[in-house]
Design a protein around this motif. Structure first.
Motif, PDB file in Angstrom:
ATOM      1  N   ASP A 209       0.831  -1.260   0.003  1.00  0.00           N
ATOM      2  CA  ASP A 209       0.019   0.180  -0.010  1.00  0.00           C
ATOM      3  C   ASP A 209       0.690   1.234   0.019  1.00  0.00           C
ATOM      4  OD1 ASP A 209      -2.240  -1.597  -0.090  1.00  0.00           O
ATOM      5  OD2 ASP A 209      -2.579  -1.207   2.192  1.00  0.00           O
ATOM      6  N   LYS A 249      -2.366  -5.499   6.261  1.00  0.00           N
ATOM      7  CA  LYS A 249      -2.506  -4.338   6.726  1.00  0.00           C
ATOM      8  C   LYS A 249      -1.999  -3.804   7.944  1.00  0.00           C
ATOM      9  CE  LYS A 249      -5.838  -3.673   3.372  1.00  0.00           C
ATOM     10  NZ  LYS A 249      -5.538  -2.636   2.336  1.00  0.00           N
ATOM     11  N   ALA A 358      -3.247  -0.158  -7.373  1.00  0.00           N
ATOM     12  CA  ALA A 358      -1.970  -0.016  -6.729  1.00  0.00           C
ATOM     13  C   ALA A 358      -0.904   1.100  -7.307  1.00  0.00           C
ATOM     14  CB  ALA A 358      -1.334  -1.631  -6.974  1.00  0.00           C
TER      15      ALA A 358
END
Length: 364
Positions: A209, A249, A358
């Motif tokens: 991320d 995450k 992305a």
């Protein structure tokens, strides 16, 4: 049929008594015939034991392949996109327990190590000797052919106009291709353990991320993270092997090899899974592990077609979904009607997603 005469000849010639006593020159006055007569009952007892004894492994319970009743609802447990390393290049979309779409290429060469169903229905896949983007009706939109002595085993879409991939070879590279111009916007060198061992260098890599690239260095047993300039910004050891890696995450990293490990930012293992955690399954060729939104982990179990034909009756499960405490809640085993083939990657489709959402640094 066992030849008893051969067994007896071998016993006579190998007998410790014959070795120690000899046949004619023993210092005692016993004759060879006397000794043989005295030892015949023992010799025949030994022969009988040898003949009746089971062969190694015979009579022992074989290692289980899987429980008779598998947890979950089989193909209906999830909607999913499926592909795997096999002699033919096959991909499937399964919805509501049925194959809704399939792709078969038996004429080409190479194995599918990475494949993604994009939000627009297109499919990007790396197939050892190239990377290809196709539509749902199998029209080729873009293709990259790897040069001689090079291989491509992983690829990921960045938006609708870029693809990032790794090329194994004597001079391994990280590429970002612009699909419209056909140019490489990034061409970065990568370090490997053995430049001469093309096939064993890399299998899987994924963007984070944060816009960095997380690479499983298979031949170095390490996982490294790179920014868009090629600078290494993080490195961790993977003693159980590094076939694939993904950033979670939480900031931890899920690494899959012989063992599945969740590593914290310091590279310390905070959770792990091994085949020993599921002794009722034959589950020993792990490739990609994915952490699901529900906290479970989906692990693919590959079967090698090159070592022999796969028997549908004895082939192991192709994937397991396990809870954080390692309880199996879904086992996929589909080797006939339909035969999905070996498993490398499974992308769940239960909820809509945009896999191409992305970026790699400034490229998005």
């Amino acid at each position: 049929m066992v030849d008893l005469s051969d067994k007896r000849k071998k016993l006579d010639s190998d007998s410790p008594l014959n070795t120690l006593v000899g046949k004619n020159d023993h210092p005692m006055s016993y004759s060879s015939s006397y000794i043989c007569k005295r030892t015949q009952p023992l010799a025949f007892a030994i022969m009988a034991a040898l003949i009746l004894a089971p062969a190694p492994g015979h009579g022992q319970a074989p290692k289980p392949i899987a429980p008779d009743v598998l947890p979950g609802t089989g193909l209906a447990q999830h909607d999913f996109f499926y592909a795997g390393e096999a002699k033919t290049r096959d991909m499937y979309i399964v919805r509501k327990g049925q194959v809704a779409w399939s792709y078969h290429d038996s004429a080409g060469k190479g194995e599918i190590s990475d494949a993604t169903l994009l939000s627009n229905g297109n499919i990007l896949f790396a197939h050892q000797f190239g990377v290809t983007l196709i539509t749902s009706d199998k029209k080729v939109l873009w293709n990259y052919a790897a040069p001689t002595n090079c291989e491509t085993h992983t690829a990921q879409a960045i938006g609708t106009n870029h693809v990032i991939f790794i090329q194994n070879g004597p001079a391994p590279r990280l590429f970002v291709a612009n699909l419209q111009t056909g140019q490489m916007e990034r061409d970065l060198p990568l370090t490997v353990g053995n430049p001469k061992s093309t096939h064993g260098q890399f299998r899987h890599a994924r963007l984070t991320d944060a816009g960095t690239y997380l690479v499983a260095h298979m031949d170095m047993r390490k996982v490294a993270e790179y920014d868009e300039t090629g600078k290494q910004v993080w490195l961790a050891d993977a003693p159980g092997g590094a076939w694939s890696a993904m950033r979670l995450k939480s900031g931890n990293t899920l690494v899959c090899g012989k063992v599945v490990r969740e590593l914290n930012p310091k590279g310390e293992s905070v959770w792990e899974f091994t085949a020993a955690d599921v002794p009722e399954y034959k589950f020993d060729s792990l490739q990609i592990a994915t952490r699901l939104a529900n906290g479970n982990t989906l692990i693919n179990n590959w079967v090698n077609q090159w070592s022999g034909n796969i028997d549908p009756n004895t082939a192991p499960v192709q994937a397991l979904e396990i809870t954080p405490d390692k309880k199996v809640v879904w086992a996929l085993r589909s080797w006939s009607k339909p035969n999905l083939g070996p498993s490398t990657t499974i992308q769940l489709l239960d909820e809509s997603s945009v896999p191409e959402n992305a970026h790699f640094g400034s490229i998005q």
